[in-house]
Scaffold this motif. Structure first.
Motif, PDB file in Angstrom:
ATOM      1  N   THR A   1       0.845  -1.197   0.000  1.00 25.23           N
ATOM      2  CA  THR A   1       0.000   0.000   0.000  1.00 25.23           C
ATOM      3  C   THR A   1       0.875   1.239   0.000  1.00 25.23           C
ATOM      4  O   THR A   1       2.095   1.159   0.155  1.00 25.23           O
ATOM      5  CB  THR A   1      -0.949   0.007   1.221  1.00 25.23           C
ATOM      6  N   ASN A   2       0.238   2.375  -0.147  1.00 19.46           N
ATOM      7  CA  ASN A   2       0.909   3.662   0.044  1.00 19.46           C
ATOM      8  C   ASN A   2       0.290   4.321   1.261  1.00 19.46           C
ATOM      9  O   ASN A   2      -0.932   4.305   1.423  1.00 19.46           O
ATOM     10  CB  ASN A   2       0.720   4.588  -1.158  1.00 19.46           C
ATOM     11  N   TYR A   3       1.144   4.840   2.148  1.00 17.47           N
ATOM     12  CA  TYR A   3       0.681   5.638   3.273  1.00 17.47           C
ATOM     13  C   TYR A   3       1.115   7.070   3.013  1.00 17.47           C
ATOM     14  O   TYR A   3       2.280   7.331   2.723  1.00 17.47           O
ATOM     15  CB  TYR A   3       1.284   5.149   4.595  1.00 17.47           C
ATOM     16  N   VAL A   4       0.160   7.997   3.102  1.00 16.93           N
ATOM     17  CA  VAL A   4       0.442   9.414   2.900  1.00 16.93           C
ATOM     18  C   VAL A   4       0.173  10.110   4.225  1.00 16.93           C
ATOM     19  O   VAL A   4      -0.879   9.903   4.844  1.00 16.93           O
ATOM     20  CB  VAL A   4      -0.439  10.002   1.767  1.00 16.93           C
ATOM     21  N   PHE A   5       1.123  10.927   4.656  1.00 17.66           N
ATOM     22  CA  PHE A   5       1.055  11.584   5.964  1.00 17.66           C
ATOM     23  C   PHE A   5       0.786  13.090   5.749  1.00 17.66           C
ATOM     24  O   PHE A   5       1.406  13.722   4.902  1.00 17.66           O
ATOM     25  CB  PHE A   5       2.379  11.392   6.714  1.00 17.66           C
ATOM     26  N   TYR A   6      -0.137  13.626   6.552  1.00 17.27           N
ATOM     27  CA  TYR A   6      -0.560  15.015   6.437  1.00 17.27           C
ATOM     28  C   TYR A   6      -0.479  15.736   7.784  1.00 17.27           C
ATOM     29  O   TYR A   6      -0.718  15.140   8.814  1.00 17.27           O
ATOM     30  CB  TYR A   6      -2.030  15.094   5.979  1.00 17.27           C
ATOM     31  N   LYS A   7      -0.163  17.043   7.720  1.00 15.27           N
ATOM     32  CA  LYS A   7      -0.223  17.868   8.934  1.00 15.27           C
ATOM     33  C   LYS A   7      -1.341  18.870   8.808  1.00 15.27           C
ATOM     34  O   LYS A   7      -1.895  19.083   7.770  1.00 15.27           O
ATOM     35  CB  LYS A   7       1.096  18.576   9.214  1.00 15.27           C
TER      36      LYS A   7
END
Length: 174
Positions: free
Chosen positions: A168-174
């Motif tokens: 999978t791809n994990y995308v991190f956001y602030k």
């Protein structure tokens, strides 16, 4: 959602049908919005590719039948240069190489675009320790899932462990 229907002799059946149709469209729109996995008002910080397994345990259900139950993920996340940067485990939690760590909870999900694969998710997070890469992360998005469904083999003994590989791809956001 509650709807007030006011019926007059002039409004008749067409008005009632129109109001009913509008209510149905509103309900569909709300359902679509609830299933969106886009983070609200967030800025992307990092995108990773993950390789690992989804771990399952064989447990009795309410009808006293053995069935696979999701236990936890176990994966390594890699940055765009192929460097291992984050470990993903139960919680669900993510721990960066610099010691920063977050735990998340699912707030939305959508089916995978790949058949026979786990759902795509949006998780809201909170920091649980260390300062660094993950300290400011508010949301984690799991997208482009491949695999990870419960084992195809039969669940035959209580507490039997099983796993299923996933990418999978994990995308991190602030």
């Amino acid at each position: 959602m509650s709807i007030l229907l006011i019926r007059s002799r002039r409004a008749g059946r067409k008005a009632v049908l129109f109001i009913s149709a509008m209510a149905a469209m509103a309900a569909c729109s709300a359902a679509l919005a609830a299933s969106s996995i886009e983070p609200p008002q967030a800025e992307q910080v990092m995108a990773t590719t993950a390789s690992g397994v989804q771990v399952y345990s064989c447990e009795y259900d309410a009808d006293h039948h053995l069935a696979w139950v999701f236990k936890s993920p176990l994966a390594t996340l890699y940055d765009t240069s192929g460097q291992a940067v984050i470990k993903h485990a139960a919680g669900p939690s993510w721990q960066a190489e610099d010691g920063s760590r977050i735990v998340g909870h699912v707030i939305a999900q959508a089916p995978s675009n790949t058949p026979a694969s786990i759902a795509q998710l949006l998780l809201e997070t909170h920091s649980t320790g260390g300062s660094g890469t993950l300290s400011s992360i508010r949301f984690v998005q799991r997208i482009n899932t491949v695999g990870g469904l419960m084992p195809a083999s039969a669940c035959t003994a209580e507490h039997q462990a099983g796993s299923s590989p996933y990418l999978t791809n994990y995308v991190f956001y602030k």
